[in-house]
Design an enzyme around this catalytic site. Sequence first.
Site, PDB file in Angstrom:
ATOM      1  N   SER A   1      12.338   4.893  15.034  1.00 49.87           N
ATOM      2  CA  SER A   1      11.167   4.449  15.794  1.00 49.87           C
ATOM      3  C   SER A   1      11.635   3.959  17.155  1.00 49.87           C
ATOM      4  O   SER A   1      12.026   2.805  17.305  1.00 49.87           O
ATOM      5  CB  SER A   1      10.451   3.323  15.035  1.00 49.87           C
ATOM      6  N   LEU A   2      11.611   4.830  18.137  1.00 55.65           N
ATOM      7  CA  LEU A   2      12.169   4.491  19.451  1.00 55.65           C
ATOM      8  C   LEU A   2      11.108   3.818  20.332  1.00 55.65           C
ATOM      9  O   LEU A   2      11.300   2.707  20.798  1.00 55.65           O
ATOM     10  CB  LEU A   2      12.740   5.750  20.112  1.00 55.65           C
ATOM     11  N   HIS A   3      10.022   4.508  20.570  1.00 55.08           N
ATOM     12  CA  HIS A   3       8.848   3.968  21.284  1.00 55.08           C
ATOM     13  C   HIS A   3       9.061   3.629  22.760  1.00 55.08           C
ATOM     14  O   HIS A   3       8.083   3.377  23.476  1.00 55.08           O
ATOM     15  CB  HIS A   3       8.255   2.746  20.572  1.00 55.08           C
TER      16      HIS A   3
ATOM     17  N   GLU B   1       0.823  -1.204   0.000  1.00 56.71           N
ATOM     18  CA  GLU B   1       0.000   0.000   0.000  1.00 56.71           C
ATOM     19  C   GLU B   1       0.858   1.256   0.000  1.00 56.71           C
ATOM     20  O   GLU B   1       1.990   1.248   0.464  1.00 56.71           O
ATOM     21  CB  GLU B   1      -0.892  -0.003   1.249  1.00 56.71           C
TER      22      GLU B   1
ATOM     23  N   CYS C   1       7.147  -5.859  15.316  1.00 57.07           N
ATOM     24  CA  CYS C   1       6.709  -4.953  16.391  1.00 57.07           C
ATOM     25  C   CYS C   1       5.248  -5.289  16.704  1.00 57.07           C
ATOM     26  O   CYS C   1       4.400  -5.288  15.813  1.00 57.07           O
ATOM     27  CB  CYS C   1       6.860  -3.498  15.958  1.00 57.07           C
TER      28      CYS C   1
ATOM     29  N   GLY D   1       6.999  -2.330   5.704  1.00 52.68           N
ATOM     30  CA  GLY D   1       8.377  -2.792   5.598  1.00 52.68           C
ATOM     31  C   GLY D   1       9.375  -1.966   6.373  1.00 52.68           C
ATOM     32  O   GLY D   1       9.083  -0.865   6.829  1.00 52.68           O
TER      33      GLY D   1
ATOM     34  N   CYS E   1       3.456   8.338   1.431  1.00 53.94           N
ATOM     35  CA  CYS E   1       4.051   7.355   2.332  1.00 53.94           C
ATOM     36  C   CYS E   1       4.136   6.049   1.543  1.00 53.94           C
ATOM     37  O   CYS E   1       3.108   5.533   1.103  1.00 53.94           O
ATOM     38  CB  CYS E   1       3.122   7.223   3.541  1.00 53.94           C
TER      39      CYS E   1
ATOM     40  N   CYS F   1      -0.376   5.102  10.320  1.00 53.40           N
ATOM     41  CA  CYS F   1       0.824   4.382  10.745  1.00 53.40           C
ATOM     42  C   CYS F   1       0.452   3.065  11.396  1.00 53.40           C
ATOM     43  O   CYS F   1      -0.388   3.017  12.294  1.00 53.40           O
ATOM     44  CB  CYS F   1       1.587   5.175  11.795  1.00 53.40           C
TER      45      CYS F   1
ATOM     46  N   ASN G   1      -2.488   3.952  16.705  1.00 53.23           N
ATOM     47  CA  ASN G   1      -3.630   3.634  15.848  1.00 53.23           C
ATOM     48  C   ASN G   1      -4.072   2.211  16.144  1.00 53.23           C
ATOM     49  O   ASN G   1      -3.242   1.326  16.305  1.00 53.23           O
ATOM     50  CB  ASN G   1      -3.228   3.748  14.378  1.00 53.23           C
TER      51      ASN G   1
ATOM     52  N   CYS H   1       2.094  -3.131  15.540  1.00 54.68           N
ATOM     53  CA  CYS H   1       1.997  -2.718  14.137  1.00 54.68           C
ATOM     54  C   CYS H   1       1.362  -3.839  13.321  1.00 54.68           C
ATOM     55  O   CYS H   1       1.800  -4.992  13.397  1.00 54.68           O
ATOM     56  CB  CYS H   1       3.384  -2.393  13.603  1.00 54.68           C
TER      57      CYS H   1
ATOM     58  N   CYS I   1       6.683  -7.287   6.631  1.00 63.79           N
ATOM     59  CA  CYS I   1       7.807  -6.762   7.403  1.00 63.79           C
ATOM     60  C   CYS I   1       8.255  -7.846   8.367  1.00 63.79           C
ATOM     61  O   CYS I   1       7.430  -8.574   8.918  1.00 63.79           O
ATOM     62  CB  CYS I   1       7.381  -5.515   8.184  1.00 63.79           C
TER      63      CYS I   1
END
Length: 391
Positions: A262-264, A130, A154, A205, A143, A381, A338, A157, A150
Amino acid sequence: MRSLPLTPIAGSAAAAGAPGTTADAPAATSAAARRAAMPPRHLADLDLAARSALLAELGEPAFRAKQVSQHYFGRLVRDPSGMTDLPARSREHIAAALMPPLLTPLRELACDGGATRKALWRLHDGSLVESVLMGYPDRVTVCISSQAGCGMACPFCATGQAGLTRNLSTAEIVDQAVYMAGAVANEPMPTSPPRLSHVVFMGMGEPLANYSRVVAAVRRLTAPAPEGLGLSQRHITVSTVGLVPAMHKLADEGLQVTLALSLHAPDDDLRDELVPVNQRWKVAEVLDAAWRYADRTGRRVSIEYAMIRDVNDQPWRADLLGSLLRGRSTHVNLIPLNPTPGSRWDASPKPVEREFVRRLRAAGVSTTVRDTRGREIDGACGQLAAAEVVS
Ligand code: SAH
């Protein structure tokens, strides 16, 4: 803290993080099987010199490579039948040798009053990916996806849940942007400029796990027309889970693209769960690689942090994050989580989010909350899973 289940996925973070694996080879399948699934060559895989050489071999005149490139990158014509100034025989040659159809649109959805559009593509081997187009008052951003699926696993996600199918080719990556650039030019978004200006590698990905093709795609997107799409390097963002050797390599490419990390989570205990590749490269190491990137390129590194209720949004974590980032060349993007299918987590409540922002800013860290586009069309996201048509 809630404990997060981790499902081991073939070709996942653990494999990508294993010492000795290269940035390009995290797939579970054999190298031969992976190659077999790659699409045919396309002009966007090649630089202008290679396009010229190939067309010369086919007996085409020297100016033809520029002419075809001008159609594709300059006029955003992706179908050779639209290149009406070429002799019919050349069009056939070129269609066969350099312009195989790579992306078949399966579905296009719009929301936010037409300011967000998502396209779902089928690739030549049936893989689905996508791209999401987002219009703002001052710019239009696409995007794009760099892999089908992927392998980074995570748990919050949607893409991470399905595992990796394969890397996209350079042209499959570039063609998403060229298609969307054409879509904006033909049908501008309601309150945005009529030109695509920005590209973010934040679709499906892990871009740095498909390193050489992603870097080639960046070069094609930023080379001036007719060689490429002519976007500014500074308008390209590559987002990574933190594959440290690849971050170092990218820092040395001489590119001016923005790196997003992407730390999170600011602590290894939690990051080991939220971003499993942290089991290989720890917070301190990944931040060192980010600061080296900033030093080498002069570009401020973005830190992405999904705000997950009662998981990573405590005031003490804001303070710890602030202390890690204080005085650095960085900007924090908080992303309200999300929803993804089957996930038990929600976004942090607004007051918690505001307190998190306040603490980061108090530490002198530039911080914004990302506006969440495309939720209704599963285009935000972490929602890109392309699951809807897999029946
Ligand atoms: N693999 C790359 C790029 C893809 S995702 C990376 O991880 O950086 C782009 C951003 O969206 C990443 O920061 C990712 O962690 C974040 N994200 C993933 N799932 C999300 C979700 N459900 N809600 C909010 N952000 C999410």
